[in-house]
Scaffold this active site. Structure first.
Site, mmCIF file in Angstrom:
data_model
loop_
_atom_site.group_PDB
_atom_site.id
_atom_site.type_symbol
_atom_site.label_atom_id
_atom_site.label_comp_id
_atom_site.label_asym_id
_atom_site.label_seq_id
_atom_site.Cartn_x
_atom_site.Cartn_y
_atom_site.Cartn_z
ATOM 1 N N PHE A 83 -11.227 -7.032 13.958
ATOM 2 C CA PHE A 83 -10.162 -7.506 13.093
ATOM 3 C C PHE A 83 -9.813 -6.421 12.061
ATOM 4 C CE2 PHE A 83 -8.898 -9.804 9.145
ATOM 5 C CZ PHE A 83 -7.654 -10.222 9.598
ATOM 6 N N GLN A 84 -8.559 -6.149 11.928
ATOM 7 C CA GLN A 84 -8.033 -5.133 11.004
ATOM 8 C C GLN A 84 -8.640 -3.746 11.271
ATOM 9 O OE1 GLN A 84 -8.117 -6.725 6.913
ATOM 10 N NE2 GLN A 84 -6.086 -7.554 7.297
ATOM 11 N N LYS B 72 -17.139 -0.380 6.291
ATOM 12 C CA LYS B 72 -17.580 -1.378 5.309
ATOM 13 C C LYS B 72 -19.098 -1.416 5.156
ATOM 14 C CE LYS B 72 -17.011 -6.138 3.833
ATOM 15 N NZ LYS B 72 -16.457 -7.464 4.109
ATOM 16 N N GLU C 216 0.810 -1.227 0.000
ATOM 17 C CA GLU C 216 0.000 0.000 0.000
ATOM 18 C C GLU C 216 0.839 1.271 0.000
ATOM 19 O OE1 GLU C 216 -0.584 -2.589 1.965
ATOM 20 O OE2 GLU C 216 -2.698 -3.140 1.844
ATOM 21 N N MET D 264 24.681 8.667 1.815
ATOM 22 C CA MET D 264 24.594 9.919 2.563
ATOM 23 C C MET D 264 24.882 9.680 4.051
ATOM 24 S SD MET D 264 24.343 13.068 2.068
ATOM 25 C CE MET D 264 23.385 13.714 0.701
#
Lengths: 585, 163
Positions: A122-123, A172, A60, A493
């Site tokens: 969940f999630q 949802k 993502e 760097m």
């Protein structure tokens, strides 16, 4: 028109369909995303539509970076779609990256069903809470009635004023409910009305100061790019004949091959740009924010007095790090346009008289003296590939007309110094947050926006591994990006700072156990090349950008000098005129 | 210097946390913060007591204005204003304290709003410094509990913060 595949009657849509129709109303062409439980209804609706292309990434973070680059390259609002919980948290680095560089994005995140919010479902993660410090604004949609209007607001807020990312978190259950679709035509918000037109009195005051300047300096940043004000800037700069520098974010805002351009300024800016910043008497800052990497130590900066004019769309950017004499709040394109009009009208006579012509001539003589030190020279007779040489050749082979994305580190600074950007929106990098790993997903976003353009991702062997899974996305969508890896087997760097400031103690900055990038590229179905000799650099680049490999992604692994450093360098906490130059070591 | 900042914002979930988050993210001082809906239920009015140099206060005002939910911001210190805070103090009221506490309460124009065998609860309204002075004046051992609302402020006369 009713979609015949839509099982619902009349104008009733599911929440998921409303999301799709909103994106369609906004003329969204690409949605970068990754499916998951909380967004399954939305993905089902995507399956049934053909208005935009969904680009399936492999993580993502890359979805948001790619949407961000699409926005940077086109000026449109980028769109990403992620699921709840880990999908949302993976997106956060991308969102923060866009926020720091003021990039217009709408990120749609799934959320657990509204009744489950707060139940540690969940999630589940509090996306609105997690992203609050790194978004321009965010919304949790609690009622399907608000869904379309919220998405409309999100696009409006993201793209107006000082742009930025906006998150819309959608539970949802809302995506499954039914409601009539109607998309508002306009947005009225009493709490959000960005100022676009600059104050005329302030603009005239600024012009008078500019015409009286003896050692003027134009200093412009990302605001010129975001505000599409390059044309107005070029006109103004040429009319006045002033020297001009661009920040890292502002490169391409003024043509780098023009004589008036003195290079990038800041920590790794040119000698002439930094000295002119320090010594000028009137500084005109446009769409720039005087950040710590640009002016170094502010106390040192103020050891010399100068009059500062600051034009910015965001009032909070003005007088934040430095006190400003003439603030002008407004859209840079509008303000510069007004200045140009005044120079053709009310101020024409004054400007044509060139009251300080002799002083400005002397100022240019001084600047040319600084320029003649050639602060960007490097060893051209080395047997090892110098990274600067690769960038110079890349510029030549692509005729200076490619889109260059970069990751973060030495290679980023070399790309900024040696690839001379003549056009805006060609240089795509993470300036504010400095996010390693952006380069490859950035290149994807740009290549999708401009399928026929040359797109190169300048990276290092450390940065590229932070989002290397996206080689798979490039394969799926046939993105012929050219990856230019400056492989010095160090986090360059970090190594440079450890050499300068930590007594050569290279703590954990060595990239051990590197993969064989050629084989890796081939494993993903791409072309891999390893380039080990300076004499092979140009032929390899010509081959990669040549007609034979035009349709292919090419991963170029350049083995470069391990100990090369980026110069000039203003050490942390030092002033702009206290640069370390290559020859001083 | 201490400043009292008044603001009107959309009365929406999360608006308060945007302001609180701004202060912590940018390391601004926050002495007190009070918020409640106004006569227009879509608007909340917030009073923030903060301190900082003129530059810091200028940035605070700009950053507050930048929040998308914020409708209007006013630094009350830019003009004349009235400040009030409410405090409830539970004090010991046994033996000599019983008379003493009543007397102190009267001197500061407070009210005893609850009386129990061993304690009084005193209600006191005023500027923050008046409330501080009252607590200073009390015998520390007599104070059982204090609760303060934080300051609310409003401009004097024609100074009106409204949309």
């Amino acid at each position: 028109m009713e979609d015949p595949s839509n099982p619902t009657t009349g104008n009733q849509c599911t929440g998921a369909e409303i999301v799709i129709r909103c994106l369609q109303e906004e003329n969204v062409k690409f949605v970068f995303g990754y499916p998951g439980g909380a967004v399954l209804n939305i993905y089902d609706a995507i399956f049934n539509q053909s208005h935009f292309k969904h680009v399936l990434v492999r993580h993502e973070q890359a979805a948001v970076h790619a949407a961000d680059a699409y926005a940077r390259a086109t000026g449109e609002v980028g769109v990403a779609l992620v699921t709840s919980g880990p999908g949302a948290t993976n997106a956060v680095t991308g969102i923060a990256t866009a926020y720091m560089d003021s990039i217009p994005l709408v990120v749609l995140s799934g959320q657990v069903p509204a009744p489950s919010i707060g139940m540690d479902a969940f999630q589940e993660v509090d996306m609105v809470g997690i992203t609050r410090p790194c978004v321009k604004h965010n919304f949790l949609v609690k009622d399907i009635k608000d869904l379309a209007a919220t998405i409309k607001k999100a696009f409006y807020i993201a793209g107006t004023g000082r742009p930025g990312p906006v998150v819309v978190d959608i539970p949802k259950d809302i995506t499954a409910q039914f409601h009539a679709f109607s998309y508002p035509e306009t947005v009225e918000m009493r709490s959000y009305n960005p100022i676009l037109k600059g104050h005329s009195g302030q603009i005239k005051k600024a012009l008078r100061l500019m015409l009286d300047a003896k050692r003027p300096m134009l200093y412009t940043g990302g605001g010129i790019i975001l505000g599409d004000a390059s044309e107005q800037l070029v006109k103004l700069a040429r009319r006045l004949g002033f020297p001009i520098t661009n920040t890292l974010m502002g490169l391409g805002g003024y043509p780098a091959t023009d004589r008036q351009f003195v290079g990038m300024l800041g920590m790794h800016g040119t000698l002439e740009a930094n000295m002119a910043m320090q010594d000028c008497d009137v500084l005109i800052a446009i769409g720039a924010r005087f950040d710590d990497r640009v002016i170094g130590n502010p106390d040192h900066f103020f050891s010399k007095s100068r009059t500062i004019i600051h034009i910015d769309v965001d009032p909070s950017s003005i007088s934040k790090r430095v006190k400003v004499d003439v603030p002008i709040v407004g859209h840079v394109q509008s303000v510069l346009g007004e200045m140009n009009d005044l120079l053709d009208g009310e101020f024409k006579a004054a400007a044509d008289k060139k009251p300080e012509e002799a002083a400005i001539q002397a100022w240019w003589t001084q600047i040319e003296a600084w320029r003649s030190k050639k602060c960007l020279s490097y060893d051209r007779n080395s047997d090892i590939i110098k990274p600067q040489y690769v960038l110079e050749k890349l510029w030549e082979v692509t005729k200076g007309d490619a889109f260059i994305t970069s990751d973060v580190g030495q290679h980023q600074m070399w790309a900024a110094q040696y690839y001379k950007f003549d056009k805006p929106r060609r240089w795509i990098n993470s300036g504010g947050l400095g996010t390693m790993g952006v380069g490859l997903p950035y290149a994807m976003g740009v290549q999708l926006a401009y399928p026929d353009a040359q797109v190169a991702c300048v990276t290092g062997e450390a940065s590229i591994q932070m989002c290397i899974q996206e080689l798979s996305t490039c394969k799926q969508f046939h993105l012929p990006v050219k990856v230019i890896t400056l492989n010095n087997r160090y986090m360059g760097m970090v190594r440079q700072w450890q050499e300068f400031f930590y007594g050569n103690r290279y703590s954990e900055s060595y990239m051990d156990a590197l993969p064989d990038f050629v084989k890796l590229a081939e494993a993903y179905g791409h072309v891999g090349m390893r380039i080990e000799k300076p004499s092979d650099v140009e032929p390899a680049l010509k081959e990669a950008f040549g007609p034979k490999l035009k349709e292919r992604m090419v991963f170029m692994d350049f083995l470069t000098d391990q100990k090369e450093n980026v110069f000039p360098m203003v050490p942390n906490g030092k002033g702009l005129s206290e640069m370390i130059l290559a020859e001083e070591l | 210097m201490k400043h009292i900042i008044s603001l009107l914002m959309e009365n929406e979930a999360g608006a308060l946390s945007r302001v609180a988050g701004l202060f912590s993210a940018r390391a601004y001082n926050i002495e007190s913060l009070t918020v409640a809906p106004t006569e227009d239920p879509t608007l909340s009015r917030m009073t923030i007591v903060t301190s900082g140099s003129d530059e810091v206060i200028e940035q605070i005002i700009k950053q507050l204005n930048k929040l998308v939910d914020v409708v209007k911001v006013l630094d009350l210190n830019d003009g004349r204003y009235i400040e009030r805070e409410l405090m409830l103090v539970k004090v010991k009221a046994t033996g000599p304290f019983r008379e003493e506490m009543k007397r102190m309460c009267d001197i500061f124009r407070g009210r005893i709003i609850d009386v129990a065998d061993g304690s009084y609860t005193i209600e006191l309204t005023g500027t923050g410094s008046k409330l501080d002075a009252f607590l200073e004046a009390l015998d520390k051992t007599a104070i059982l509990e204090t609760v303060r609302t934080g300051a609310s402020g409003i401009g004097r006369g024609d100074r009106i913060l409204k949309i």
